[in-house]
Structures are given as C-alpha cells and as structure tokens.
Design an enzyme around this catalytic site. Sequence first.
Site, PDB file in Angstrom:
ATOM      1  N   HIS A 180      22.672  63.249  12.486  1.00 31.15           N
ATOM      2  CA  HIS A 180      23.298  63.779  13.710  1.00 31.15           C
ATOM      3  C   HIS A 180      22.253  64.295  14.696  1.00 31.15           C
ATOM      4  O   HIS A 180      22.476  65.287  15.394  1.00 31.15           O
ATOM      5  CB  HIS A 180      24.294  64.898  13.396  1.00 31.15           C
ATOM      6  CG  HIS A 180      25.469  64.479  12.569  1.00 31.15           C
ATOM      7  ND1 HIS A 180      26.697  64.166  13.100  1.00 31.15           N
ATOM      8  CD2 HIS A 180      25.604  64.307  11.225  1.00 31.15           C
ATOM      9  CE1 HIS A 180      27.542  63.829  12.128  1.00 31.15           C
ATOM     10  NE2 HIS A 180      26.898  63.905  10.980  1.00 31.15           N
ATOM     11  N   ASN A 194      34.104  65.251  11.925  1.00 27.61           N
ATOM     12  CA  ASN A 194      33.725  63.920  12.411  1.00 27.61           C
ATOM     13  C   ASN A 194      34.902  63.295  13.147  1.00 27.61           C
ATOM     14  O   ASN A 194      36.032  63.793  13.054  1.00 27.61           O
ATOM     15  CB  ASN A 194      33.339  63.004  11.245  1.00 27.61           C
ATOM     16  CG  ASN A 194      31.906  63.243  10.760  1.00 27.61           C
ATOM     17  OD1 ASN A 194      31.103  63.885  11.437  1.00 27.61           O
ATOM     18  ND2 ASN A 194      31.592  62.715   9.601  1.00 27.61           N
ATOM     19  N   HIS A 251      27.564  75.313  10.003  1.00 26.29           N
ATOM     20  CA  HIS A 251      27.597  75.409   8.539  1.00 26.29           C
ATOM     21  C   HIS A 251      29.057  75.431   8.081  1.00 26.29           C
ATOM     22  O   HIS A 251      29.807  76.326   8.496  1.00 26.29           O
ATOM     23  CB  HIS A 251      26.896  76.701   8.104  1.00 26.29           C
ATOM     24  CG  HIS A 251      26.690  76.793   6.621  1.00 26.29           C
ATOM     25  ND1 HIS A 251      27.629  76.420   5.697  1.00 26.29           N
ATOM     26  CD2 HIS A 251      25.642  77.237   5.910  1.00 26.29           C
ATOM     27  CE1 HIS A 251      27.172  76.614   4.488  1.00 26.29           C
ATOM     28  NE2 HIS A 251      25.955  77.114   4.587  1.00 26.29           N
TER      29      HIS A 251
HETATM   30  C1  HEM Z   1      32.923  65.090   5.434  1.00 27.90           C
HETATM   31  C2  HEM Z   1      31.637  64.890   5.409  1.00 27.90           C
HETATM   32  C3  HEM Z   1      30.710  65.349   6.490  1.00 27.90           C
HETATM   33  C4  HEM Z   1      30.952  65.661   7.789  1.00 27.90           C
HETATM   34  C5  HEM Z   1      32.279  65.654   8.517  1.00 27.90           C
HETATM   35  C6  HEM Z   1      29.702  66.044   8.372  1.00 27.90           C
HETATM   36  C7  HEM Z   1      29.542  66.444   9.689  1.00 27.90           C
HETATM   37  C8  HEM Z   1      28.352  66.809  10.239  1.00 27.90           C
HETATM   38  C9  HEM Z   1      28.151  67.103  11.630  1.00 27.90           C
HETATM   39  C10 HEM Z   1      29.224  67.084  12.685  1.00 27.90           C
HETATM   40  C11 HEM Z   1      26.850  67.405  11.797  1.00 27.90           C
HETATM   41  C12 HEM Z   1      26.171  67.741  13.108  1.00 27.90           C
HETATM   42  C13 HEM Z   1      26.182  69.195  13.361  1.00 27.90           C
HETATM   43  C14 HEM Z   1      25.571  69.474  14.704  1.00 27.90           C
HETATM   44  O1  HEM Z   1      26.073  68.935  15.701  1.00 27.90           O
HETATM   45  O2  HEM Z   1      24.570  70.218  14.751  1.00 27.90           O
HETATM   46  C15 HEM Z   1      26.227  67.324  10.522  1.00 27.90           C
HETATM   47  C16 HEM Z   1      24.913  67.590  10.300  1.00 27.90           C
HETATM   48  C17 HEM Z   1      24.373  67.596   9.062  1.00 27.90           C
HETATM   49  N1  HEM Z   1      25.003  67.253   7.897  1.00 27.90           N
HETATM   50 FE1  HEM Z   1      26.878  66.680   7.653  1.00 27.90          FE
HETATM   51  N2  HEM Z   1      28.723  65.979   7.434  1.00 27.90           N
HETATM   52  C18 HEM Z   1      29.309  65.559   6.264  1.00 27.90           C
HETATM   53  C19 HEM Z   1      28.713  65.404   5.062  1.00 27.90           C
HETATM   54  C20 HEM Z   1      27.482  65.883   4.785  1.00 27.90           C
HETATM   55  C21 HEM Z   1      26.920  65.964   3.476  1.00 27.90           C
HETATM   56  C22 HEM Z   1      27.615  65.548   2.198  1.00 27.90           C
HETATM   57  C23 HEM Z   1      25.691  66.504   3.610  1.00 27.90           C
HETATM   58  C24 HEM Z   1      24.667  66.838   2.572  1.00 27.90           C
HETATM   59  C25 HEM Z   1      24.886  66.959   1.312  1.00 27.90           C
HETATM   60  C26 HEM Z   1      25.484  66.744   5.014  1.00 27.90           C
HETATM   61  C27 HEM Z   1      24.335  67.247   5.559  1.00 27.90           C
HETATM   62  C28 HEM Z   1      24.115  67.435   6.889  1.00 27.90           C
HETATM   63  C29 HEM Z   1      22.867  67.899   7.419  1.00 27.90           C
HETATM   64  C30 HEM Z   1      21.616  68.221   6.628  1.00 27.90           C
HETATM   65  C31 HEM Z   1      23.029  67.999   8.791  1.00 27.90           C
HETATM   66  C32 HEM Z   1      22.008  68.449   9.816  1.00 27.90           C
HETATM   67  C33 HEM Z   1      22.297  69.897  10.085  1.00 27.90           C
HETATM   68  C34 HEM Z   1      21.278  70.561  10.968  1.00 27.90           C
HETATM   69  O3  HEM Z   1      20.116  70.144  11.005  1.00 27.90           O
HETATM   70  O4  HEM Z   1      21.653  71.560  11.595  1.00 27.90           O
HETATM   71  N3  HEM Z   1      26.577  66.373   5.700  1.00 27.90           N
HETATM   72  N4  HEM Z   1      27.162  66.946   9.581  1.00 27.90           N
END
Ligand code: HEM
Length: 753
Positions: free
Chosen positions: A131, A203, A395
Amino acid sequence: MDSSKPAKAVRNAVESAAEKVADVLTPDLPGAPGSIPPTVDEPTTPREPLPPKKEQGAPRTGTPTGAETGAPPSAYGQQGAYLTTAQGARLRDTDHSLKAGPRGPVLLQDHHLREKITHFDHERIPERVVHARGTGAHGVFTGYGTAEGVTKAAFLAKGRETEVFVRFSTVLGSRGSADTVRDTRGFATKFYTDEGTFDLVANNIPVFFIQDAIKFPDVIHAGKPHPDREIPQAQSAHDTFWDFVSLHTEAQHHTMWNMSDRGVPRSYRMMEGFGVHTFRLVNAAGETALAKFHWKPKLGVHSLTWEEAQLLGGVDPDFHRRDLYDAIEAGAFPEWELGIQVLPDTPEETFAGIDLLDPTKLVPEELAPVQPIGRLVLNRTPTNFFAEVEQVAFHPGHLPPGVDVTNDPLLQGRLFSYLDTQLTRLGGPNFAQIPVNRPHAPVNDMLRDGFHQHAVHAGVAPYRPNSLDGGNPFPAGDDENAFVDVPVTVAQAPKVRANPASFDDHFSQARLFWLSMSPVEKEHIVRAYTFELGKCYHQAIRERQLRCLANIDPELCAQVATGLGLPAPEPTVPLADVAPSPTLSQLGREWPADGRVLGIVVDPDADLDGVGEVRRAALGAGLVPLLIAPHGGVVGDLPVQRTFATARSVEFDALLLAGAPAPAPDALPTRDAKAGAADSTTVDPRVLLLVEEAWRHAKAVGAWGGGVTVLERAGVTGTPGVVSAESGGDAFAAVRQLLSAHRVWERFPASVR
Ligand code: HEM
C-alpha cells in the site's frame, strides 16, 4: 479549406487575451497550485507565509497527549516572513556556500550548508511495504444512532460528529507507481473518537487472498516485481503472481474480484469499502453480535475500462489522486454510508453455512442486508502530503469500546504486523505523536522516552502501582467506559498448525461472484484473465490457472482458454450449487453524477453563448466542465482548460461537441502521434480521436451545431448514447441523464452470457 483561418484565430485570441490569461482561466475550477496566483516577477517584499488553499485541512492542533490547543492549523506550518535556520536564526543568503574566496574551496564551518544538505539527505523514509502508493483526505463522520442496539461505541450515536482521516491506496506498487493499475485498493479510515482512535483498515474487495496472516509475505512476494529484474511494477500480470495463486487456491476468490471491474476503479469516490474480517460488537448490556463493515459510496461503484486504465498509466498516472482532490476542491465532497451486516454470535461462528472466520468468504447481502449506521464526508485535502498522507499510521487493533476482534487468523496476524512495520517506517516508537496520528481523546499511558519524543511527561512514577504520582494513572472501572476484551470462551484444543475443515472450500464463492455478474462484466473478467495469463512466460502456469477456472465455471475457463490458445481442462471438483448475489454487480441502477468531468469541444465558430450556458449548468449540477479548444487562453470570453494537444479522452466521463474545428496548425497528421483518425482533413484529427475513444469506452457523447458534423465524420451518429441535439441545453440534459448509468454498455452487446 482556408488553412490560415485557425492560425489567425489562435494569434488573435492569444494577443487579445495575453494579460487576461494569466489568472482568470480557471477561477471556478479545481487544480490550481497555491492559494493566490503567482506574479510573473519574483516577489521581494517580505510577507508572512500564504494561507493554505480554501479546501485544505490539517490535523487538529492537539498536543501529543491529546489536549486540544485551540491554535489554528497554520500553527504547524512555517512562521514569519524571513528565511531562517532550523533554529530560527535569520539568514541573508541560501544560494551560495561559504567559500575561501569566490573561487575557493567550501569551508567546513558552513553550518547552514551542512544543515540544509544533511536534512535533504534524510528527507526520505521507507515506503510502506504494501500500500505504498496512496492518497488521503480529511473528513467528518456522523453517526445515525442505528447501531446502538449492537454496539456501545459512542461515535455511532445519533448525530455525533467525529473527525476522520482516510487514506486510499493500491497494494502492490511503489510510491511513485500509477494510480490506475489493476489491483486491490486500500480504504483505511482513522476515526478520532472521544473514546480513542478507531482505525477501520479496509479494502475495496470484501475477501482476501489468504486465510492466515503467516501467508502474507508469500502472497506479497509473489505479487511484487520479480526479485532479479525488479519488473513488472505495480501489476499482477506476471508469472510469480499466477504461480502462487494457481497453487494456493484459496486465493482464487480474491483473484476473481481483482480480474473483475473492481480491480480498476473509476475513482476512489466510486468504490465500496469492506472491513473484510468479521468483528465482534458489544452493546451497553454486554451482549455481543458478529458484524462485517461496509462502506457504500453515494456515487455508486464504477470502473474504468481496461484500455482507459492503461492509457491513464501514461497520460495521467495521478488520475485517482487528482480526481479525489479536484472533487473536494470543486465542492463535490465524496460521501459514503457506513453499514454493518449483523450476524448472530453463535459458538460455531458461522452464518448460513459460511464460516465467519474465513476471510476468503463474504456473506451475500441478500442473506444479511447491510444496515446503514453513519455517513462519511471527505471535505478537506491535506496541507502537506508527507506530514499527513505519508506519516499516517493505521492499525486494525485501534478499536473503541464496543468493537472487538474475532479469531480470524488473518486478522490476528495483522494485529501484530502494523505496529511492527511502523516502528521502522516511522523511525521509532513515538509515531502516535505525529500530528495526523494524535488521538483526540486524552492520552495517559506509561510509555516513555524513545526517538522523537514530543510529549513532556510530568511526574516521577511511570509505573503502576505507584504512590509517588498519587496513584495516577488509574485503571477505568466497569462503568467508566474502558475497552473490555470480550471474554469469549476459547475451546480446549490441541496446539496445531492447521485450519478448520470449512476453510478447504476455495471455489464456491468465486463461482458465486462469477454467476452474479452481468454479461458485460463477465466479458471483462474473461478479458482480464486472458490478458494477465497472456503476459505470463510459462505455459505450465497458464495451464494450472485454467484448471482452477474449470473448477469455478466451465464457460469462463473455455473463454479464457480460447484466448490463450490452449485446451480447456475439465473440472476436478463438483461445481458448487450457489445462488447468484445480484448486489455484487455494479450495473443496472442510477446514481448522481456529481464531480464527473465533462469535456466540451469548442472552436471560435462554435455556439459560444450555448457553451457558456452549458458550462454554467454543468457547474451548477456539480460537474466539472473542461473546455477543449484549438489553443489555450480564451475562446470568445470562455476560459480554455485543455487544448487538442493536451486533452485525451480518458480524463473525461462524457463529451460534448459544440463545434467542428478544422485541423489546427499543430495537428499536421504526419507530425502528430495522436493522429490516425478517419477523416482528418476537415476536422482536427485529435478531436476525432477524442470522439472515437470516448465512443469505444462506452461514454456518453452529445453534440449540437457544428459538433453534429463531427459525430458524422467519426461515423457514430445514431448509435446508443450518442446524442445530436438542437441546442447545448438539450445536449447537456441528455448526456447528464446518460451519466447517471455511468456508461452506455448497450453500445456493445456482450459475447459472454
Ligand atoms: C483483510 C486483509 C487486509 C486488509 C483489508 C489490509 C488493508 C491494508 C490497508 C488499507 C493498508 C494501507 C494503510 C494505509 O493507507 O496506510 C495496509 C497496509 C499494510 N498492511 Fe494490510 N491488509 C490486510 C492484510 C494484511 C496482512 C495479513 C498483513 C500482515 C500480516 C498486512 C500488513 C500490512 C502492512 C505491513 C501494511 C503497511 C502499514 C504501514 O506501513 O503503515 N496486511 N493494509
């Protein structure tokens, strides 16, 4: 044809309007940088920093520990009229290093040089691991009070207003990648509630590729560019992605959504959002319910065509970013309703046979309607992109009292991952104190010190129990609105690395989605699979994915196989007997056309009074009218926003033609790469290209006066969604009506049923 005519018109217009052109061109249209128009000469009289633009917002000026300061948002910005060091010492020169003579070496003692260069050297922080490419805006959420029966979360109370910050994103691409690639979109909302910050990290697709967070590095490594050549950027059309999803078949449902029109949204304003996981709600009486969160856009769910998405990658890689900010600046505030599907909290955690802990499954809205619980309006753009959009940290564990997590193994892993990654991305443990992340509720934690500590904590006893600080801080009692982890019973079970058996069904809901699509949506899905698999190098991967498609739907499989020139395999599992869910289709309804971009082709001979009226009517109706003319400046009294050289059909939702412009001097077909349209000797070839592309992308096209001739030259007169009208008003009314259905799909009877 009098070839000197357009050239003369250009000259005249430019000469007569030269002065006027500078600042009056777009007084009522979005997109101008800076809050006041610049002067041609460099300003030299000291003055205070300019105010932000009218649509710009900033985080509330609270302290790092949540107290409101009442200071204006500009308190976060630069102060005073003079250039200073970071320490506030005024500087008289920032253009020359301190040297031993004009030709001499630079002196180490030049503190200003070192401060300036050192800070510049450290301007970049790591981009998000996923993202990374995103866009954000401020807004307001208003509760309807309709959720009170199921959750005690106070921000959902009737009429309660809560400030929010929303960040939209793609998943795979790097920070500078194009907006319009085929991908899932992030829709993350930070509600600054009085009871602590609530992050709904959602999402635009209601299911996910994997059922367990331990697979997240696998799916992301597969989707990211190949590690040897680092290509392709921001795409899933490559071998490693299809290698993974064809082997790891629980990804098939999410992949099908990505291959559908949902993977190429027209606008962030026209996307649904989904919390994906099942959450647990708890009301004031302590009763619980399971729930899924949904965002429903006021403008409906709409998509780009694949060709538009690809063209935009080059013509306007910032298309979604620009669309969001222009809409807010134009006053067409993006709007969504938040809704919940409420599901009984039973020990099995299933509903209608669907395992609610499996994030690859959705609950059809026909079985559990989405109940509206509040309204979100985005009404402020950021003042500083880095400070706000880049530094915002979401978070899924940031929850208010009344909302809790479930044991969905994907959600459980996410609860670890976000904080962990942000420690690196934001350089230490104190990023909750960055203005955009500061809670609006009082903060009294016992976390201390660390890099970039902005709070000045008082007291001597950051521990509990203590008597030296009078016992403060105190745990909140049951009636003092503490966050309570719902005491769910955890069944006695052996410690295993395993999934429940219900997680083994990987195809039934992919089939449900496919069967719910209209013919044209099905055709797009077929084309998307064919394109993506066609870009894979290895035939084994194509064949393996075809086997998955056979288990979803034989017709889908056969169509894709034909495109790939491969035989269609037989299913290896019985096809699921599922009922379609009509709400999954994007078509068949009517929506407001607010914020849609209307291109109006004019030339000096056109009905300019009529164009003026159409322009006013469009602005009044919340649309963004952009005039496209042979040259910049003005045509008559009308300000021009695009020329034939700068316009491309993909930035417009609909076209109106008021004139039949002869080829402009800069449009010699032999020199113009955009040329190639049929009759380019009497009509400017770029205008014909505009019409042909708009027509091919199923957009509404209207014309009156000379414009009617252009429709004839382009060979589209009388086809569905192409209007030849008597006046500008009639043409505009007809096109606006067509826009409410988004596109004119009747133009193309679909080959897939
Ligand atoms: C239903 C499943 C998931 C959804 C809806 C989702 C949604 C998102 C969204 C919207 C962001 C962007 C946040 C922003 O705009 O700053 C994000 C970032 C991220 N997601 Fe997910 N994600 C999912 C699953 C996962 C999983 C399973 C992991 C790890 C085990 C993960 C790890 C991350 C990480 C590391 C970031 C970057 C966050 C940052 O650097 O601030 N995500 N996710």
